[in-house]
Enzyme design. Structure first.
Site, PDB file in Angstrom:
ATOM      1  N   HIS A  53      43.933  35.090  33.086  1.00 31.45           N
ATOM      2  CA  HIS A  53      43.356  33.778  33.396  1.00 31.45           C
ATOM      3  C   HIS A  53      43.642  32.897  32.195  1.00 31.45           C
ATOM      4  O   HIS A  53      43.695  33.409  31.058  1.00 31.45           O
ATOM      5  CB  HIS A  53      41.839  33.845  33.538  1.00 31.45           C
ATOM      6  CG  HIS A  53      41.345  34.723  34.643  1.00 31.45           C
ATOM      7  ND1 HIS A  53      41.152  36.055  34.491  1.00 31.45           N
ATOM      8  CD2 HIS A  53      41.002  34.429  35.914  1.00 31.45           C
ATOM      9  CE1 HIS A  53      40.707  36.570  35.625  1.00 31.45           C
ATOM     10  NE2 HIS A  53      40.616  35.610  36.511  1.00 31.45           N
ATOM     11  N   ASP A  56      41.468  33.815  29.342  1.00 31.95           N
ATOM     12  CA  ASP A  56      41.603  35.153  28.729  1.00 31.95           C
ATOM     13  C   ASP A  56      42.507  35.026  27.509  1.00 31.95           C
ATOM     14  O   ASP A  56      42.416  35.821  26.571  1.00 31.95           O
ATOM     15  CB  ASP A  56      42.273  36.159  29.685  1.00 31.95           C
ATOM     16  CG  ASP A  56      41.507  36.383  30.962  1.00 31.95           C
ATOM     17  OD1 ASP A  56      40.296  36.113  30.976  1.00 31.95           O
ATOM     18  OD2 ASP A  56      42.130  36.828  31.955  1.00 31.95           O
ATOM     19  N   MET A  87      51.903  37.597  36.354  1.00 34.76           N
ATOM     20  CA  MET A  87      51.101  36.678  37.164  1.00 34.76           C
ATOM     21  C   MET A  87      50.175  35.899  36.240  1.00 34.76           C
ATOM     22  O   MET A  87      49.794  36.414  35.182  1.00 34.76           O
ATOM     23  CB  MET A  87      50.302  37.508  38.182  1.00 34.76           C
ATOM     24  CG  MET A  87      49.298  36.792  39.035  1.00 34.76           C
ATOM     25  SD  MET A  87      47.674  36.671  38.278  1.00 34.76           S
ATOM     26  CE  MET A  87      46.876  38.177  38.812  1.00 34.76           C
ATOM     27  N   GLU A 180      43.388  35.117  47.039  1.00 40.24           N
ATOM     28  CA  GLU A 180      42.634  36.389  47.035  1.00 40.24           C
ATOM     29  C   GLU A 180      41.252  36.191  47.650  1.00 40.24           C
ATOM     30  O   GLU A 180      40.462  35.367  47.191  1.00 40.24           O
ATOM     31  CB  GLU A 180      42.509  36.890  45.596  1.00 40.24           C
ATOM     32  CG  GLU A 180      41.705  38.175  45.476  1.00 40.24           C
ATOM     33  CD  GLU A 180      41.647  38.693  44.043  1.00 40.24           C
ATOM     34  OE1 GLU A 180      42.405  38.179  43.179  1.00 40.24           O
ATOM     35  OE2 GLU A 180      40.837  39.594  43.786  1.00 40.24           O
ATOM     36  N   LYS A 182      37.400  37.554  49.046  1.00 38.18           N
ATOM     37  CA  LYS A 182      36.310  38.482  48.711  1.00 38.18           C
ATOM     38  C   LYS A 182      35.110  38.051  49.560  1.00 38.18           C
ATOM     39  O   LYS A 182      34.865  36.859  49.698  1.00 38.18           O
ATOM     40  CB  LYS A 182      36.004  38.370  47.214  1.00 38.18           C
ATOM     41  CG  LYS A 182      35.010  39.410  46.709  1.00 38.18           C
ATOM     42  CD  LYS A 182      34.900  39.334  45.182  1.00 38.18           C
ATOM     43  CE  LYS A 182      33.872  40.314  44.680  1.00 38.18           C
ATOM     44  NZ  LYS A 182      33.729  40.253  43.218  1.00 38.18           N
ATOM     45  N   GLU A 216      42.840  42.672  47.704  1.00 38.51           N
ATOM     46  CA  GLU A 216      42.307  43.659  46.742  1.00 38.51           C
ATOM     47  C   GLU A 216      41.581  44.778  47.482  1.00 38.51           C
ATOM     48  O   GLU A 216      40.744  44.515  48.346  1.00 38.51           O
ATOM     49  CB  GLU A 216      41.369  42.977  45.747  1.00 38.51           C
ATOM     50  CG  GLU A 216      40.715  44.003  44.819  1.00 38.51           C
ATOM     51  CD  GLU A 216      39.864  43.404  43.716  1.00 38.51           C
ATOM     52  OE1 GLU A 216      40.336  42.460  43.050  1.00 38.51           O
ATOM     53  OE2 GLU A 216      38.743  43.903  43.506  1.00 38.51           O
ATOM     54  N   HIS A 219      37.724  44.459  47.562  1.00 39.92           N
ATOM     55  CA  HIS A 219      37.137  43.349  48.319  1.00 39.92           C
ATOM     56  C   HIS A 219      37.155  43.598  49.823  1.00 39.92           C
ATOM     57  O   HIS A 219      36.180  43.311  50.516  1.00 39.92           O
ATOM     58  CB  HIS A 219      37.871  42.046  47.981  1.00 39.92           C
ATOM     59  CG  HIS A 219      37.782  41.694  46.530  1.00 39.92           C
ATOM     60  ND1 HIS A 219      38.428  40.616  45.983  1.00 39.92           N
ATOM     61  CD2 HIS A 219      37.121  42.294  45.495  1.00 39.92           C
ATOM     62  CE1 HIS A 219      38.173  40.562  44.680  1.00 39.92           C
ATOM     63  NE2 HIS A 219      37.385  41.570  44.369  1.00 39.92           N
ATOM     64  N   ASP A 244      46.126  43.581  44.409  1.00 34.76           N
ATOM     65  CA  ASP A 244      45.170  44.058  43.408  1.00 34.76           C
ATOM     66  C   ASP A 244      44.722  45.463  43.781  1.00 34.76           C
ATOM     67  O   ASP A 244      43.975  45.667  44.746  1.00 34.76           O
ATOM     68  CB  ASP A 244      43.959  43.118  43.314  1.00 34.76           C
ATOM     69  CG  ASP A 244      44.227  41.932  42.386  1.00 34.76           C
ATOM     70  OD1 ASP A 244      45.335  41.863  41.804  1.00 34.76           O
ATOM     71  OD2 ASP A 244      43.322  41.085  42.233  1.00 34.76           O
ATOM     72  N   ASP A 254      31.105  44.942  43.968  1.00 41.52           N
ATOM     73  CA  ASP A 254      32.538  45.040  43.619  1.00 41.52           C
ATOM     74  C   ASP A 254      32.711  45.996  42.436  1.00 41.52           C
ATOM     75  O   ASP A 254      32.467  45.633  41.298  1.00 41.52           O
ATOM     76  CB  ASP A 254      33.030  43.635  43.250  1.00 41.52           C
ATOM     77  CG  ASP A 254      34.523  43.573  43.014  1.00 41.52           C
ATOM     78  OD1 ASP A 254      35.260  44.380  43.593  1.00 41.52           O
ATOM     79  OD2 ASP A 254      34.952  42.681  42.263  1.00 41.52           O
ATOM     80  N   ASP A 256      35.530  47.809  41.363  1.00 42.96           N
ATOM     81  CA  ASP A 256      36.787  47.731  40.586  1.00 42.96           C
ATOM     82  C   ASP A 256      37.085  49.042  39.849  1.00 42.96           C
ATOM     83  O   ASP A 256      37.384  49.051  38.653  1.00 42.96           O
ATOM     84  CB  ASP A 256      36.739  46.577  39.569  1.00 42.96           C
ATOM     85  CG  ASP A 256      36.718  45.206  40.249  1.00 42.96           C
ATOM     86  OD1 ASP A 256      37.165  45.090  41.396  1.00 42.96           O
ATOM     87  OD2 ASP A 256      36.248  44.236  39.601  1.00 42.96           O
ATOM     88  N   ASP A 286      43.718  45.683  39.241  1.00 40.30           N
ATOM     89  CA  ASP A 286      42.586  44.814  38.905  1.00 40.30           C
ATOM     90  C   ASP A 286      41.343  45.689  38.914  1.00 40.30           C
ATOM     91  O   ASP A 286      40.573  45.705  39.872  1.00 40.30           O
ATOM     92  CB  ASP A 286      42.464  43.665  39.910  1.00 40.30           C
ATOM     93  CG  ASP A 286      41.356  42.701  39.501  1.00 40.30           C
ATOM     94  OD1 ASP A 286      40.854  42.835  38.373  1.00 40.30           O
ATOM     95  OD2 ASP A 286      40.995  41.830  40.314  1.00 40.30           O
TER      96      ASP A 286
HETATM   97  C1  GLT Z   1      37.721  38.525  38.834  1.00 41.79           C
HETATM   98  C2  GLT Z   1      37.785  38.997  40.253  1.00 41.79           C
HETATM   99  C3  GLT Z   1      39.115  39.534  40.579  1.00 41.79           C
HETATM  100  C4  GLT Z   1      40.178  38.487  40.598  1.00 41.79           C
HETATM  101  C5  GLT Z   1      40.445  37.921  39.269  1.00 41.79           C
HETATM  102  C6  GLT Z   1      41.387  36.761  39.407  1.00 41.79           C
HETATM  103  S1  GLT Z   1      39.054  37.558  38.380  1.00 41.79           S
HETATM  104  O1  GLT Z   1      37.672  39.615  37.954  1.00 41.79           O
HETATM  105  O2  GLT Z   1      36.762  39.980  40.460  1.00 41.79           O
HETATM  106  O3  GLT Z   1      39.115  40.222  41.776  1.00 41.79           O
HETATM  107  O4  GLT Z   1      41.385  39.083  41.012  1.00 41.79           O
HETATM  108  O5  GLT Z   1      40.763  35.550  39.287  1.00 41.79           O
HETATM  109 MN    MN Z   2      37.186  43.201  42.561  1.00 42.34          MN
HETATM  110 MN    MN Z   3      41.166  40.915  42.143  1.00 40.70          MN
END
Ligand code: GLT
Ligand code: MN
Ligand code: MN
Length: 385
Positions: A53, A56, A87, A180, A182, A216, A219, A244, A254, A256, A286
Site C-alpha cells: 500500500h 506501507d 502489485m 477485491e 470482502k 481472496e 474473503h 490473494d 478474516d 488470513d 495475503d
Molecule cells: C487488507 C485486506 C486485504 C487486502 C489488502 C489490500 S489490505 O489487509 O485485509 O485483504 O488485500 O488493500
Molecule cells: Mn483477508
Molecule cells: Mn486481500
C-alpha cells in the site's frame, strides 16, 4: 524439489510478512521491519515479487523529498535482491477520514481526497514497475442502512473507479486494476461483497477491459462460498488479474492464515486450476503469521506458504498422470450450438431417462483416490501411476 523459483511468481505484501500481530484485543507483538529489510529476506527465500500500500512504503504526510529518498532506497533493495514490484495498492481504510468510506463516502471532499490519494499511489506503483493496482474497499459499506442509500453509494463507487481508469489511460500507464471483494470487516457489511458482485459491476464501468478481480481465499470462504468455483468463473471471464492466497476456517473473522493450512483439499483444487489454466499473474500471499510467532516464525510462515503451493503443484501433476484417476474422468462433449435443425433433432429424440438416471458417477471412488494422493498413500513419483 519444493524450492520456490522466480518462475513460480510468488509474491508477498509488505503488510503480510510485516504484520506485527496486533488484533482488536491486544497490541503489536513483533518489531517493525524496514521495507528494504523485508525485500532482502524475501529475496533470500526465492520470492519473485513484493506488493505494498502507498503507506506501507511512504508514511502518510511524508514530504516529496522524504518520499523520493524512500523510493530510491527501496529501488536499490529491489535490485540487490532481484525482487520485482508485483502489485501496488492504496490504503483507503486506516485513517479516520475514511471511516464512512472513500469512493462511496457521503462527503464530497472525502471522495475527492480518496481520488487524490489513489492517484498518488498509482504514480508511486508505476514508478516502481507495478503492472497491477488492487482496490479493496474495506470501508465502503455500512453498519446501518438508515444513513446511506446503497443505490447512490454504488453510483459513487462507479464514479470513483471510472475517474481512476480515465486517469490511467490519460497518463498512458499500462496499469490494470484488480477489484477485491470482502463480505464484512471492518464494516458491518461491505458493498459488492463477493467476487461475483465485482464481476457484474465491472461490466458497468467506462473501461471494463482494464479492470479485473483479485479474489481472496479468506474473503469468499467467510461468505461460505467455494473458492475454486469463484476462481474458475474469474478465469472463464478473462478477469483473473491477481489472486490473494491464504487460508480460512468458515464462519470466522478474516483469519488470513498460512496458505494451505486449512481446507487442504480445496487448496489442492485451487492450485490445480491455477496451474492448468495457464494463469500467468502473481501468486500473491495475503496472509500473516500467527500472533504467537516472533520474527523467525514469520519467515517460517512465508516459506510454508510457498512450500505448500509447490507440494500441491506436484500433486496436480501426479493427478494428471495417475491412470486410475484419469480413467474415472468422463469425457465432456460440448453442448451443440443452436440451429433449427439441431433443435428439431433434439426435440425428436427419445431419451431413456431411466437408463440415464440409473448410472452412478463414481465420485466416491475418485474422491478417495484424491484423498489417498494428498495424504501420501498413493504414487508419489511422477513415473508411478
Ligand atoms: C487488507 C485486506 C486485504 C487486502 C489488502 C489490500 S489490505 O489487509 O485485509 O485483504 O488485500 O488493500
Ligand atoms: Mn483477508
Ligand atoms: Mn486481500
Amino acid at each position: 524439489m519444493y524450492e520456490p523459483t522466480k518462475k513460480d511468481k510468488f509474491a508477498f505484501g509488505l503488510w503480510t510478512v510485516g504484520n506485527r500481530g496486533a488484533d482488536p484485543f491486544g497490541p503489536v507483538v513483533r518489531p517493525r521491519m524496514d521495507p528494504p529489510e523485508i525485500v532482502s529476506r524475501l529475496g533470500e527465500l526465492g520470492v519473485w515479487g513484493v506488493s505494498f500500500h502507498d503507506n506501507d512504503l511512504v508514511p502518510l504526510g511524508a514530504s516529496p523529498k522524504e518520499r523520493d529518498a524512500i523510493v530510491a532506497r527501496f529501488r536499490k533493495a529491489l535490485a540487490a535482491s532481484d525482487v520485482t514490484v508485483s502489485m501496488a495498492t492504496v490504503n483507503l481504510f486506516s485513517h479516520p477520514v475514511f471511516r464512512d468510506g472513500a469512493f462511496t463516502a457521503p462527503s464530497f471532499d472525502v471522495r475527492r481526497y480518496a481520488l487524490q490519494k489513489t492517484m498518488a499511489a498509482i504514480d508511486l506503483g508505476v514508478e516502481l514497475g507495478a503492472k497491477i493496482f488492487v482496490l479493496w474497499g474495506g470501508r465502503e459499506g455500512s453498519e446501518s442502512d438508515a444513513g446511506k442509500d446503497a443505490v447512490e453509494a454504488l453510483k459513487r463507487y462507479r464514479e470513483g473507479l471510472n475517474f481512476l481508469t480515465h486517469y490511467v489511460k490519460d497518463k498512458k500507464y499500462t496499469l490494470r486494476f484488480a477489484l477485491e471483494a470482502k463480505p464484512n470487516e471492518p464494516r458491518g457489511d461491505i458493498y459488492l461483497s463477493t467476487n461475483g458482485s465485482m464481476l457484474g459491476f465491472i461490466e458497468t464501468l467506462d473501461h471494463p477491459e482494464i479492470v479485473g478481480v483479485n479474489p481472496e481465499v479468506a474473503h469468499e470462504t467467510m461468505a461460505g462460498l467455494n473458492f475454486y468455483h469463484v476462481v474458475a468463473q474469474s478465469i472463464e471471464a478473462g478477469k483473473l488479474f491477481h489472486i490473494d492466497l491464504n487460508a480460512q476456517k468458515i464462519g470466522r473473522y478474516d483469519q488470513d492464515l498460512r496458505f494451505g493450512s486449512e481446507d487442504f483439499k480445496g487448496a489442492f483444487y485451487l492450485v490445480k486450476l491455477l496451474e492448468e489454466s495457464g494463469y500467468a499473474g502473481p501468486k500473491h500471499f495475503d496472509a500473516h503469521a500467527y500472533r504467537t510467532e516472533d520474527i523467525e516464525g514469520v519467515w517460517q510462515f512465508a516459506a510454508g506458504c510457498m512450500r505448500t503451493y509447490k507440494i500441491l503443484q506436484h500433486k496436480a501433476a501426479l493427478f494428471a498422470r495417475d491412470k486410475e484417476i484419469q480413467a474415472l474422468l468422463k469425457e465432456q462433449k460440448p453442448t451443440p450450438p443452436y440451429s433449427r435443425k439441431t433443435a428439431s433433432a433434439i426435440a425428436a429424440t427419445r431419451y431413456d431417462i431411466d437408463r440415464l438416471a440409473a448410472k452412478g458417477a463414481d465420485y466416491e471412488r475418485l474422491d478417495q483416490l484424491v484423498t489417498d494422493l494428498l495424504a501420501g498413500a498413493r504414487g508419489q513419483t511422477l513415473s508411478a501411476s
